[in-house]
Design a protein around this motif. Structure first.
Motif, PDB file in Angstrom:
ATOM      1  N   LEU A 181       0.741  -1.132  -0.211  1.00  0.00           N
ATOM      2  CA  LEU A 181       0.155  -0.228   0.351  1.00  0.00           C
ATOM      3  C   LEU A 181       1.037   1.184  -0.214  1.00  0.00           C
ATOM      4  CD1 LEU A 181      -2.536  -0.798   2.866  1.00  0.00           C
ATOM      5  CD2 LEU A 181      -2.973  -1.262   0.090  1.00  0.00           C
ATOM      6  N   CYS A 182       0.214   2.173  -0.111  1.00  0.00           N
ATOM      7  CA  CYS A 182       0.973   3.142  -0.422  1.00  0.00           C
ATOM      8  C   CYS A 182       0.866   4.254   0.627  1.00  0.00           C
ATOM      9  CB  CYS A 182       0.308   4.714  -1.420  1.00  0.00           C
ATOM     10  SG  CYS A 182       0.862   6.285  -1.360  1.00  0.00           S
ATOM     11  N   THR A 183       2.503   4.132   1.125  1.00  0.00           N
ATOM     12  CA  THR A 183       2.472   4.449   2.601  1.00  0.00           C
ATOM     13  C   THR A 183       2.439   6.026   2.703  1.00  0.00           C
ATOM     14  OG1 THR A 183       4.841   3.679   1.734  1.00  0.00           O
ATOM     15  CG2 THR A 183       4.595   5.173   4.053  1.00  0.00           C
ATOM     16  N   GLU A 184       2.137   7.378   1.862  1.00  0.00           N
ATOM     17  CA  GLU A 184       1.900   8.377   2.338  1.00  0.00           C
ATOM     18  C   GLU A 184       0.104   8.046   2.373  1.00  0.00           C
ATOM     19  OE1 GLU A 184       2.209  12.309   3.246  1.00  0.00           O
ATOM     20  OE2 GLU A 184       3.522  11.029   2.492  1.00  0.00           O
ATOM     21  N   CYS A 185      -0.648   7.797   1.854  1.00  0.00           N
ATOM     22  CA  CYS A 185      -1.701   7.712   1.959  1.00  0.00           C
ATOM     23  C   CYS A 185      -2.135   7.164   3.017  1.00  0.00           C
ATOM     24  CB  CYS A 185      -2.936   7.096   0.467  1.00  0.00           C
ATOM     25  SG  CYS A 185      -2.790   7.401  -1.178  1.00  0.00           S
ATOM     26  N   SER A 186      -1.959   6.349   3.691  1.00  0.00           N
ATOM     27  CA  SER A 186      -1.697   5.121   4.511  1.00  0.00           C
ATOM     28  C   SER A 186      -1.955   6.369   6.024  1.00  0.00           C
ATOM     29  CB  SER A 186      -0.722   4.487   4.661  1.00  0.00           C
ATOM     30  OG  SER A 186      -0.958   3.458   3.907  1.00  0.00           O
ATOM     31  N   LEU A 207       5.267   3.757  -2.968  1.00  0.00           N
ATOM     32  CA  LEU A 207       3.580   4.934  -3.344  1.00  0.00           C
ATOM     33  C   LEU A 207       2.664   4.831  -4.070  1.00  0.00           C
ATOM     34  CD1 LEU A 207       5.877   8.499  -2.123  1.00  0.00           C
ATOM     35  CD2 LEU A 207       4.397   7.594  -0.731  1.00  0.00           C
ATOM     36  N   CYS A 208       1.781   5.782  -4.044  1.00  0.00           N
ATOM     37  CA  CYS A 208       0.795   5.723  -5.003  1.00  0.00           C
ATOM     38  C   CYS A 208       0.725   6.604  -6.401  1.00  0.00           C
ATOM     39  CB  CYS A 208      -0.260   5.982  -5.254  1.00  0.00           C
ATOM     40  SG  CYS A 208      -1.079   7.451  -4.549  1.00  0.00           S
ATOM     41  N   HIS A 209       0.680   6.486  -7.293  1.00  0.00           N
ATOM     42  CA  HIS A 209       1.110   7.774  -7.955  1.00  0.00           C
ATOM     43  C   HIS A 209       1.130   9.003  -8.328  1.00  0.00           C
ATOM     44  CE1 HIS A 209       2.277   8.933 -12.515  1.00  0.00           C
ATOM     45  NE2 HIS A 209       1.358   9.499 -12.858  1.00  0.00           N
ATOM     46  N   SER A 210      -0.308   8.854  -7.350  1.00  0.00           N
ATOM     47  CA  SER A 210      -0.061  10.768  -7.581  1.00  0.00           C
ATOM     48  C   SER A 210       0.752  11.531  -6.352  1.00  0.00           C
ATOM     49  CB  SER A 210      -1.950  10.868  -7.565  1.00  0.00           C
ATOM     50  OG  SER A 210      -2.199  10.391  -6.105  1.00  0.00           O
ATOM     51  N   CYS A 211       1.183  10.288  -5.113  1.00  0.00           N
ATOM     52  CA  CYS A 211       1.200  10.487  -4.015  1.00  0.00           C
ATOM     53  C   CYS A 211       3.394  10.885  -4.184  1.00  0.00           C
ATOM     54  CB  CYS A 211       1.331   9.502  -3.329  1.00  0.00           C
ATOM     55  SG  CYS A 211       0.307   9.579  -2.123  1.00  0.00           S
ATOM     56  N   HIS A 212       3.398  10.449  -5.195  1.00  0.00           N
ATOM     57  CA  HIS A 212       4.727   9.953  -6.318  1.00  0.00           C
ATOM     58  C   HIS A 212       5.015  11.414  -6.846  1.00  0.00           C
ATOM     59  CE1 HIS A 212       8.447   8.153  -8.478  1.00  0.00           C
ATOM     60  NE2 HIS A 212       9.190   8.731  -7.194  1.00  0.00           N
TER      61      HIS A 212
HETATM   62 ZN    ZN Z   1      -0.578   7.799  -2.283  1.00  0.00          ZN
END
Ligand code: ZN
Length: 69
Positions: free
Chosen positions: A11-16, A47-52
């Protein structure tokens, strides 16, 4: 290496951090190499694309070591 990362942290760390559950699609250096980060697992997160994208953008503004996209 890439497969191992996503198996461990899919999972995306930032979203988490924000309570969102998003699948990680990008491998990111937590501390950018341009800012002295290590190129090993301890400095890697998914990370997911948008967070990256937004993280890369912020790093580009900070350092200008990286090309903007
Ligand atoms: Zn994310």
């Amino acid at each position: 290496m890439r497969a191992a990362l996503f198996a461990r942290e899919p999972l995306c760390t930032e979203c988490s951090k924000h309570g969102r559950v998003t699948l990680a699609t990008e491998r990111d250096h937590i501390k950018p190499l341009a800012e002295g980060g290590a190129d090993d697992d301890s400095n890697i997160q998914g990370l997911c694309h948008s967070c990256h994208e937004s993280k890369s953008h912020a790093e580009a503004l900070r350092g200008r070591h990286r090309a903007r996209r």
